[in-house]
Design a protein around this motif. Structure first.
Motif, short mmCIF file in Angstrom:
data_model
loop_
_atom_site.label_atom_id
_atom_site.label_comp_id
_atom_site.label_asym_id
_atom_site.label_seq_id
_atom_site.Cartn_x
_atom_site.Cartn_y
_atom_site.Cartn_z
N LEU A 249 0.93 -1.18 0.01
CA LEU A 249 0.06 0.06 0.08
C LEU A 249 0.70 1.28 0.12
O LEU A 249 1.57 1.52 1.02
CB LEU A 249 -1.02 0.06 1.12
CG LEU A 249 -1.92 -1.35 1.37
CD1 LEU A 249 -2.43 -1.35 2.64
CD2 LEU A 249 -2.70 -1.54 0.22
N GLU A 250 0.95 1.99 -1.10
CA GLU A 250 1.62 3.19 -1.18
C GLU A 250 0.43 4.32 -1.19
O GLU A 250 -0.55 4.32 -1.77
CB GLU A 250 2.53 3.22 -2.51
CG GLU A 250 3.88 2.41 -2.39
CD GLU A 250 4.77 2.83 -3.52
OE1 GLU A 250 5.05 4.01 -3.50
OE2 GLU A 250 5.21 1.82 -4.27
N PHE A 251 0.85 5.42 -0.45
CA PHE A 251 -0.11 6.50 -0.12
C PHE A 251 0.16 7.60 -0.76
O PHE A 251 1.24 8.15 -0.75
CB PHE A 251 -0.45 6.71 1.14
CG PHE A 251 -0.68 5.34 1.88
CD1 PHE A 251 -1.84 4.82 1.97
CD2 PHE A 251 0.31 4.66 2.80
CE1 PHE A 251 -2.14 3.52 2.78
CE2 PHE A 251 -0.12 3.39 3.52
CZ PHE A 251 -1.26 2.72 3.43
N ASP A 252 -0.74 8.29 -1.49
CA ASP A 252 -0.85 9.34 -2.34
C ASP A 252 -0.62 10.55 -1.50
O ASP A 252 -1.05 10.52 -0.19
CB ASP A 252 -1.87 9.74 -3.24
CG ASP A 252 -1.69 8.57 -4.37
OD1 ASP A 252 -2.75 8.20 -5.01
OD2 ASP A 252 -0.72 7.84 -4.45
N GLY A 253 0.00 11.53 -2.01
CA GLY A 253 0.10 12.85 -1.06
C GLY A 253 -1.11 13.45 -0.86
O GLY A 253 -1.04 14.82 -0.81
N LYS A 254 -2.41 13.16 -1.06
CA LYS A 254 -3.40 13.77 -0.72
C LYS A 254 -4.23 13.39 0.57
O LYS A 254 -3.60 13.05 1.31
CB LYS A 254 -4.14 13.71 -1.85
CG LYS A 254 -3.69 14.30 -3.03
CD LYS A 254 -4.81 14.21 -4.25
CE LYS A 254 -3.94 14.88 -5.40
NZ LYS A 254 -4.53 14.44 -6.77
#
Lengths: 264, 369
Positions: free
Chosen positions: A197-202
């Motif tokens: 799980l890579e999380f976006d910068g929002k």
């Protein structure tokens, strides 16, 4: 001679470069068409067809397409009718998942504040945390990874269940530690670990926060169970940039990456 | 002189068109990043920092860094004792030990209490998240280790000197260390009262010591440490690496050291305000248009195009050189994106304007005939 050289140079430049894409069509419903970035002809989106980020998708009303991301086995179900690029579709699904994670995190924080437990830090801190809550998580993670071929050592504090969901699956995580943790999952396939799980910068960019004793079904991140792969949950007391871990995993100092700092 | 009003009109028109085009182009560039967290995550000015980071750096004379590696609490206590003997002016420990109940707890607590000039970390947003021994510490200062980033994916470019917490104002850990070395420079930061100040990432490197080097008590190491501000922490903690304009994975410990060094340099970085950037961009674009008009009116045939492109290239190089010199010298950060874009697109606007002008005059001339 000059003309021949120019011709050869032009021919070289015209040769298509083999670019392997991480995205492909996983499944479709209704009429879904694809138009390659460099072409103008629309063709039906068939299962397993490779997609580049610049390719265009066309969905009729009621149609949907699920895009497969081979880098982490995640699925991106997209069902907005009309035209868009693959990049826009992926971004839209990831944004929605991020918003959902953000909302769950906000709820989790309220719960943590409510019972006054020792909380995780929500801020971006330039500091380390050393050996909190007893045994270092590092040990269980390193043991699990070193013994990939052997019997799996389980993380005693984080319980992961893979719940089938149609032809895909979703993760269910339970935090058995006595403090809140930011949780994630490592997929280990052929000895190569990948952060699932890579999380976006929002919204939801801080990761998934799980209160002590809480259980969560991560249905905003459907994925395909990779045959022969192992899934290992891990938790941290603070939010961090998943890309740093991913980069370290790709580098040769893999062992250092896995034994460095991931403690609770 | 007769041509002055015509020139002025053309210069204003081309500059305005170049400005409009550049705004569209810049917005397009910023939206290209697939998963960038925000527009703030991308700054053209990072190019200066990146370039300067590859240049010559001097060794800091004020700051040193010590990596604790995988020392346990007893080991860290021994390290702090050894450091104390070397007489640093300040020691900032960049690690939280939140829970007691491990071997070496008492040693660590004692070592922290006995180290002079100790600065301990705090989370300004959660002052209740403390190390287990904070209640026993009487003489230490506290410093906020919060970084100026909305999320773990944002680029850290600046720092907040003072945080407002429920327990009163709390200084950044870098400022707390600088205060003990040069109170006058720390006072200047407080006097400026800025909500955030830019961090200088280039130009200075720090002597970095492994724990073993400190524990061995080498005279040369002791000599280096004496009178410095020392940052003690983990340089290999993957949870504590952050995006900066200079490098992608910079340990938080080094960022705090850079903050202290920026303050101790006595030369704060200053960003040129947006309105001034727009004004400079407009003037440079107007200059380029004027040069282009002069070349055009001299009717140098095919050489005209070459001269126009040459002047465009020279202006761009000159502007970048000036911007870089301002950054390296007085520490002025001039965002070069708009002026560069306007010089680049000024040629396009110029060609479009005169292209249409020639086309219309030819059509009108034909009609009149």
């Amino acid at each position: 001679m000059k003309k021949t050289l120019i011709f050869l140079l032009a021919a070289l430049l015209a040769l298509p470069l083999p670019a392997q894409s991480r995205y492909s069509v996983y499944k479709t419903k209704g009429t879904v068409r694809v138009c390659l970035k460099s072409e103008s002809a629309w063709t039906a989106a068939e299962r397993n067809r490779e997609l580049q980020l610049g390719d265009r998708l066309q969905l009729e009303a009621g149609a949907s397409v699920t895009i497969f991301d081979s880098s982490n086995s995640l699925l991106y179900p997209y069902e907005t009718p009309g035209e868009c690029t693959v990049m826009e579709a992926v971004r839209s699904v990831r944004d929605k998942a991020g918003s959902r994670t953000g909302a769950v995190n906000a709820e989790m924080k309220r719960s943590i504040e409510g019972h006054g437990a020792a909380a995780a830090s929500y801020a971006v801190l330039g500091a380390s945390f050393r050996a909190q809550g007893g045994a270092a998580f590092t040990d269980s993670l390193a043991v699990s990874l070193q013994g990939l071929a052997g019997a799996g050592a389980k993380n005693p504090k984080l319980a992961l269940t893979i719940v089938p969901d149609g032809d895909a699956a979703v993760f269910k995580l339970r935090n058995g530690a006595d403090i809140p943790l930011y949780v994630n999952i490592l997929r280990i396939s052929n000895g190569d670990p990948t952060v699932c799980l890579e999380f976006d910068g929002k919204e939801g960019s801080e990761g998934i926060l799980l209160d002590a004793g809480a259980e969560l079904v991560l249905d905003q991140y459907p994925f395909v169970v990779l045959e022969g792969a192992r899934y290992l949950p891990f938790g941290t007391v603070r939010c961090y940039d998943t890309r740093s871990l991913q980069r370290a995993l790709r580098r040769s100092d893999k062992e250092d990456a896995l034994t460095a700092g991931f403690v609770y | 002189m007769k041509k002055a009003p015509k020139y002025l009109l053309a210069i204003v028109a081309v500059t305005a068109a170049a400005f409009a085009l550049s705004q569209t182009a810049l917005n397009r560039i910023l939206s290209l990043s697939t998963y960038s967290s925000s527009k703030e995550s991308f700054s053209f000015s990072d190019f200066y920092v990146r370039t300067a980071s590859h240049g010559v750096a001097r060794m800091s004379e004020d700051i040193a860094v010590v990596d604790i590696g995988d020392l346990d609490r007893a080991g860290i206590a021994a390290l702090l004792d050894a450091l104390s003997m070397m007489q640093p002016k300040a020691v900032a420990i960049d690690v939280f030990f939140r829970y007691p109940g491990q071997e070496g707890d008492a040693d660590l607590s004692d070592a922290v209490c006995l180290t002079e000039g100790m600065v301990l970390p705090l989370d300004a947003t959660r002052p209740d998240l403390v190390s287990f021994f904070y209640d026993d510490v009487l003489d230490a200062r506290f410093g906020a280790v919060n970084l100026s980033a909305g999320s773990a994916r944002d680029v850290v470019r600046s720092y907040r000197p003072v945080f407002d917490t429920e327990n009163g104002p709390l200084e950044a850990v870098g400022l707390a260390v600088a205060e003990q070395l040069r109170p006058d420079l720390a006072a200047q930061v407080r006097q400026r009262g800025a909500a955030s100040e830019l961090i200088r990432f280039d130009g200075v490197e720090f002597p970095i010591f492994e724990a073993d080097e400190i524990l061995s008590g080498e005279p040369s190491v002791a000599e280096t440490i004496r009178g410095r501000g020392v940052f003690v922490g983990d340089l290999h903690d993957l949870q504590d690496v952050h995006l900066t304009p200079a490098e992608a994975d910079m340990p938080g410990l080094l960022i705090h050291a850079k903050i202290a060094q920026t303050i101790l340099s006595g030369k704060p970085l200053r960003q040129v305000p947006r309105w001034l950037v727009v004004l400079i961009a407009a003037l440079v674009c107007a200059l380029f248009t004027w040069i282009s008009l002069l070349i055009r009116d001299h009717k140098w045939g095919k050489a005209s195009s070459l001269l126009v492109r040459g002047s465009q290239f020279l202006l761009m190089v000159a502007f970048f050189y000036i911007g870089y010199s301002l950054y390296i010298g007085p520490g002025i950060l001039l965002d070069f994106s708009l002026p560069m874009m306007m010089i680049g697109l000024g040629a396009l606007a110029y060609d479009l304007m005169y292209g249409f002008y020639d086309l219309f005059t030819k059509v009108l001339f034909k009609k009149k005939k």
